[in-house]
Every structure is written in C-alpha cells, then in structure tokens.
Scaffold this motif. Structure first.
Motif, PDB file in Angstrom:
ATOM      1  N   LEU A 272       0.838  -1.189   0.000  1.00  0.00           N
ATOM      2  CA  LEU A 272       0.000   0.000   0.000  1.00  0.00           C
ATOM      3  C   LEU A 272       0.879   1.246   0.000  1.00  0.00           C
ATOM      4  CD1 LEU A 272      -2.468  -0.961   2.886  1.00  0.00           C
ATOM      5  CD2 LEU A 272      -2.651  -1.533   0.466  1.00  0.00           C
ATOM      6  N   ALA A 273       0.289   2.368  -0.413  1.00  0.00           N
ATOM      7  CA  ALA A 273       0.963   3.662  -0.313  1.00  0.00           C
ATOM      8  C   ALA A 273      -0.056   4.688   0.145  1.00  0.00           C
ATOM      9  CB  ALA A 273       1.573   4.072  -1.648  1.00  0.00           C
ATOM     10  N   VAL A 274       0.357   5.561   1.055  1.00  0.00           N
ATOM     11  CA  VAL A 274      -0.472   6.675   1.497  1.00  0.00           C
ATOM     12  C   VAL A 274       0.248   7.943   1.053  1.00  0.00           C
ATOM     13  CG1 VAL A 274      -1.550   7.848   3.441  1.00  0.00           C
ATOM     14  CG2 VAL A 274      -1.291   5.362   3.489  1.00  0.00           C
ATOM     15  N   VAL A 275      -0.401   8.694   0.158  1.00  0.00           N
ATOM     16  CA  VAL A 275       0.210   9.899  -0.398  1.00  0.00           C
ATOM     17  C   VAL A 275      -0.739  11.070  -0.199  1.00  0.00           C
ATOM     18  CG1 VAL A 275       1.536   8.596  -2.105  1.00  0.00           C
ATOM     19  CG2 VAL A 275      -0.713   9.479  -2.724  1.00  0.00           C
ATOM     20  N   GLY A 276      -0.222  12.284  -0.406  1.00  0.00           N
ATOM     21  CA  GLY A 276      -1.075  13.457  -0.295  1.00  0.00           C
ATOM     22  C   GLY A 276      -0.299  14.698   0.093  1.00  0.00           C
ATOM     23  N   ARG A 277      -1.046  15.748   0.341  1.00  0.00           N
ATOM     24  CA  ARG A 277      -0.467  17.036   0.678  1.00  0.00           C
ATOM     25  C   ARG A 277       0.212  17.001   2.046  1.00  0.00           C
ATOM     26  NH1 ARG A 277      -4.598  21.760  -0.175  1.00  0.00           N
ATOM     27  NH2 ARG A 277      -2.739  22.818   0.516  1.00  0.00           N
ATOM     28  N   PRO A 278       1.155  17.923   2.261  1.00  0.00           N
ATOM     29  CA  PRO A 278       1.743  18.040   3.596  1.00  0.00           C
ATOM     30  C   PRO A 278       0.656  18.317   4.636  1.00  0.00           C
ATOM     31  CG  PRO A 278       3.034  19.282   2.014  1.00  0.00           C
ATOM     32  CD  PRO A 278       1.791  18.836   1.301  1.00  0.00           C
ATOM     33  N   PHE A 279       0.787  17.711   5.782  1.00  0.00           N
ATOM     34  CA  PHE A 279      -0.113  17.868   6.932  1.00  0.00           C
ATOM     35  C   PHE A 279      -1.498  17.265   6.695  1.00  0.00           C
ATOM     36  CE2 PHE A 279       2.947  21.347   7.069  1.00  0.00           C
ATOM     37  CZ  PHE A 279       3.574  21.038   8.261  1.00  0.00           C
ATOM     38  N   ALA A 280      -1.626  16.375   5.703  1.00  0.00           N
ATOM     39  CA  ALA A 280      -2.917  15.739   5.437  1.00  0.00           C
ATOM     40  C   ALA A 280      -3.165  14.562   6.372  1.00  0.00           C
ATOM     41  CB  ALA A 280      -2.992  15.283   3.981  1.00  0.00           C
ATOM     42  N   GLY A 281      -2.142  14.102   7.081  1.00  0.00           N
ATOM     43  CA  GLY A 281      -2.309  12.988   8.006  1.00  0.00           C
ATOM     44  C   GLY A 281      -1.801  11.660   7.459  1.00  0.00           C
ATOM     45  N   LYS A 282      -0.858  11.716   6.529  1.00  0.00           N
ATOM     46  CA  LYS A 282      -0.345  10.495   5.892  1.00  0.00           C
ATOM     47  C   LYS A 282       0.265   9.533   6.907  1.00  0.00           C
ATOM     48  CE  LYS A 282       2.283  12.941   3.214  1.00  0.00           C
ATOM     49  NZ  LYS A 282       1.873  14.310   3.483  1.00  0.00           N
ATOM     50  N   SER A 283       1.102  10.043   7.785  1.00  0.00           N
ATOM     51  CA  SER A 283       1.772   9.164   8.756  1.00  0.00           C
ATOM     52  C   SER A 283       0.779   8.521   9.712  1.00  0.00           C
ATOM     53  CB  SER A 283       2.824   9.943   9.541  1.00  0.00           C
ATOM     54  OG  SER A 283       3.859  10.361   8.683  1.00  0.00           O
ATOM     55  N   LEU A 284      -0.214   9.278  10.129  1.00  0.00           N
ATOM     56  CA  LEU A 284      -1.233   8.730  11.020  1.00  0.00           C
ATOM     57  C   LEU A 284      -2.007   7.611  10.332  1.00  0.00           C
ATOM     58  CD1 LEU A 284      -2.834   8.857  13.695  1.00  0.00           C
ATOM     59  CD2 LEU A 284      -4.319  10.542  12.596  1.00  0.00           C
ATOM     60  N   VAL A 285      -2.435   7.844   9.101  1.00  0.00           N
ATOM     61  CA  VAL A 285      -3.189   6.819   8.362  1.00  0.00           C
ATOM     62  C   VAL A 285      -2.300   5.604   8.100  1.00  0.00           C
ATOM     63  CG1 VAL A 285      -4.341   6.298   6.174  1.00  0.00           C
ATOM     64  CG2 VAL A 285      -4.815   8.444   7.362  1.00  0.00           C
ATOM     65  N   ALA A 286      -1.046   5.826   7.710  1.00  0.00           N
ATOM     66  CA  ALA A 286      -0.131   4.710   7.460  1.00  0.00           C
ATOM     67  C   ALA A 286       0.060   3.874   8.727  1.00  0.00           C
ATOM     68  CB  ALA A 286       1.211   5.225   6.954  1.00  0.00           C
ATOM     69  N   GLN A 287       0.220   4.540   9.870  1.00  0.00           N
ATOM     70  CA  GLN A 287       0.397   3.827  11.140  1.00  0.00           C
ATOM     71  C   GLN A 287      -0.859   3.035  11.503  1.00  0.00           C
ATOM     72  OE1 GLN A 287       3.413   3.693  12.664  1.00  0.00           O
ATOM     73  NE2 GLN A 287       2.441   2.081  13.830  1.00  0.00           N
ATOM     74  N   GLN A 288      -2.031   3.621  11.299  1.00  0.00           N
ATOM     75  CA  GLN A 288      -3.283   2.921  11.590  1.00  0.00           C
ATOM     76  C   GLN A 288      -3.450   1.697  10.691  1.00  0.00           C
ATOM     77  OE1 GLN A 288      -6.014   6.203  11.110  1.00  0.00           O
ATOM     78  NE2 GLN A 288      -6.014   6.672  13.307  1.00  0.00           N
TER      79      GLN A 288
ATOM     80  N   LEU B 274      -4.643  11.415   0.277  1.00  0.00           N
ATOM     81  CA  LEU B 274      -5.302  12.275   1.248  1.00  0.00           C
ATOM     82  C   LEU B 274      -5.199  13.724   0.799  1.00  0.00           C
ATOM     83  CD1 LEU B 274      -3.869  10.716   4.524  1.00  0.00           C
ATOM     84  CD2 LEU B 274      -5.976  10.121   3.341  1.00  0.00           C
ATOM     85  N   ASP B 275      -6.274  14.465   0.978  1.00  0.00           N
ATOM     86  CA  ASP B 275      -6.269  15.866   0.590  1.00  0.00           C
ATOM     87  C   ASP B 275      -6.959  16.685   1.672  1.00  0.00           C
ATOM     88  OD1 ASP B 275      -5.701  18.037  -0.975  1.00  0.00           O
ATOM     89  OD2 ASP B 275      -7.354  17.727  -2.379  1.00  0.00           O
ATOM     90  N   ILE B 276      -6.471  17.882   1.876  1.00  0.00           N
ATOM     91  CA  ILE B 276      -7.087  18.817   2.824  1.00  0.00           C
ATOM     92  C   ILE B 276      -7.037  20.203   2.203  1.00  0.00           C
ATOM     93  CG2 ILE B 276      -6.573  17.508   4.914  1.00  0.00           C
ATOM     94  CD1 ILE B 276      -4.156  19.293   5.362  1.00  0.00           C
ATOM     95  N   ASP B 277      -7.883  21.106   2.688  1.00  0.00           N
ATOM     96  CA  ASP B 277      -7.840  22.456   2.137  1.00  0.00           C
ATOM     97  C   ASP B 277      -6.707  23.254   2.796  1.00  0.00           C
ATOM     98  OD1 ASP B 277      -8.749  23.747   4.486  1.00  0.00           O
ATOM     99  OD2 ASP B 277     -10.825  23.737   3.817  1.00  0.00           O
ATOM    100  N   ASP B 278      -6.410  24.380   2.196  1.00  0.00           N
ATOM    101  CA  ASP B 278      -5.260  25.190   2.630  1.00  0.00           C
ATOM    102  C   ASP B 278      -5.359  25.640   4.080  1.00  0.00           C
ATOM    103  OD1 ASP B 278      -4.158  24.936   0.130  1.00  0.00           O
ATOM    104  OD2 ASP B 278      -4.869  26.882  -0.589  1.00  0.00           O
ATOM    105  N   GLU B 279      -6.533  26.034   4.514  1.00  0.00           N
ATOM    106  CA  GLU B 279      -6.693  26.550   5.879  1.00  0.00           C
ATOM    107  C   GLU B 279      -6.431  25.457   6.920  1.00  0.00           C
ATOM    108  OE1 GLU B 279      -6.731  29.095   8.769  1.00  0.00           O
ATOM    109  OE2 GLU B 279      -6.819  29.690   6.675  1.00  0.00           O
ATOM    110  N   VAL B 280      -6.916  24.247   6.657  1.00  0.00           N
ATOM    111  CA  VAL B 280      -6.669  23.132   7.583  1.00  0.00           C
ATOM    112  C   VAL B 280      -5.180  22.801   7.604  1.00  0.00           C
ATOM    113  CG1 VAL B 280      -7.147  20.698   8.048  1.00  0.00           C
ATOM    114  CG2 VAL B 280      -9.001  22.211   7.326  1.00  0.00           C
ATOM    115  N   ALA B 281      -4.540  22.799   6.443  1.00  0.00           N
ATOM    116  CA  ALA B 281      -3.098  22.524   6.377  1.00  0.00           C
ATOM    117  C   ALA B 281      -2.316  23.565   7.175  1.00  0.00           C
ATOM    118  CB  ALA B 281      -2.630  22.507   4.927  1.00  0.00           C
ATOM    119  N   ARG B 282      -2.693  24.826   7.019  1.00  0.00           N
ATOM    120  CA  ARG B 282      -2.017  25.908   7.741  1.00  0.00           C
ATOM    121  C   ARG B 282      -2.195  25.735   9.259  1.00  0.00           C
ATOM    122  NH1 ARG B 282      -2.222  29.545   4.351  1.00  0.00           N
ATOM    123  NH2 ARG B 282      -4.479  29.682   4.197  1.00  0.00           N
TER     124      ARG B 282
END
Length: 199
Positions: A4-20, A157-165
């Motif tokens: 599997l691969a978990v990809v996406g924008r910075p701060f989208a939660g990739k590491s958390l999802v990968a760990q889960q 994984l994708d998030i909007d700019d405000e959530v990423a900030r």
C-alpha cells in the motif's frame, strides 16, 4: 504480500493513516527518509571493495556529503529494496508513508517493482498519422498485455489550505524523543521540562 501507499499534501495525516493501516493489517511502515538514513548507515559500516559498483546506500551517502539531492531513480531503488527486505513472517506486507511524491517517482517505482515501463513501451511504438492511418493489415496492433500492479492500493489524502495551515502552525516536536504533538488536536502533557524543549 500486501503493498500500500499513502500519499497526499503536507499535513494531510499520511503518517497517522499509514500507522493505523500498519496496526490494523500487520504491515511494516516504510518511510523514504528512514530508508535513506538506514542505507547510508549500512554503507558507512560496510567495507568498499575496489572495482565493485558502490551500493545504493553508498551512492546516497556520497550525494548527501556533497550537498546534492538524491535522484528519483536512486530513491526508488532504495525504497524498492526496503520493500523487498521486509520479513514476510513478521509482516503481511508494507505501507509506504508519503512515497511516491511525484508522478515520475510513481512510474519509476512501478518499473522497479514489476519491470513495467509504460513510457518505454509507448516510445518503442512507431508513430502513425491520425489523418492518414496505414491501411488495415499493414501494421498489426499488438494486444495490450495486462500487468500486475506494483502497489495493491494507493490512498490519496487531501485537505484544504486553511486546515493545512492550522495543522502546520500547531505542530510541535520533542527533539529528545521525536514525538510529535499538536497544540490543539494532541497537546503535550503538562510537563515543564517537556514544554520548554518543544520546537
């Protein structure tokens, strides 16, 4: 083995999802920066034999010493080697955390894992005019052969700019333990020593 691969924008939660996913499916998490660190460390412990091609880890170490970035091809080689080295008895497969990051890395990873290179296949085909195609039977079409994918599933994984900030500005790391906290979502324990050293 599951890949599997978990990809996406910075701060989208990739590491958390990968760990889960790793915990739920008994997978080994593979992070590109950890793979590079381990390969460079292994290369520094290994004795170089004159006349032999340097290992991928030795090449990465040389580039880093020179202040150069690691090429996509070398990074893919390191990650693919790390995926192949995962113990199938201890783990049911791997989950890549934040890799591949680019389309070029994804194509190179596919080629490294399966040998399939769609760009090379397209380049080898003779070009024909769309306005005046060759007569039927002059150029027999090759049947497209399906190939087994290198990765079983890619989660984007994708998030909007405000959530990423918001996630970026609230993140804090304990430099001694490497534990990541967030001031709002996962605050650190109230420990004076800990709070003083967070960065």
């Amino acid at each position: 083995a599951l890949k599997l691969a978990v990809v996406g924008r910075p701060f989208a939660g990739k590491s958390l999802v990968a760990q889960q996913l790793a915990e739920a499916l008994s997978l080994r998490v593979v992070m590109a920066h950890e793979v590079v660190h381990a390969a460079v460390a292994a290369a520094s412990r290994a004795d170089e034999v004159e006349g032999e091609e340097p290992s991928a880890g030795a090449k990465a170490a040389q580039l880093l010493r020179e202040g150069q970035p690691i090429s996509d091809d070398l990074m893919v080689t390191l990650v693919a080697d790390a995926m192949r080295a995962v113990d199938p008895v201890s783990y049911a497969g791997v989950v890549l955390d934040g890799f591949p990051r680019t389309a070029a890395q994804a194509k190179a990873l596919e080629a490294a894992l399966t040998g399939y290179a769609p760009d090379a296949k397209e380049a080898a085909k003779p070009r024909a005019s769309r306005l005046a195609p060759p007569p039927e039977g002059d150029a027999p079409e090759e049947a497209e052969v399906a190939h087994a994918a290198g990765l079983d599933l890619v989660i984007r994984l994708d998030i909007d700019d405000e959530v990423a900030r918001k996630r970026a500005l609230g993140r804090r790391v304990d430099p001694e333990t490497g534990v990541v906290y967030h001031l709002e979502f996962e605050p650190p324990p109230t420990d004076e020593g800990l709070n003083d050293r967070l960065v």
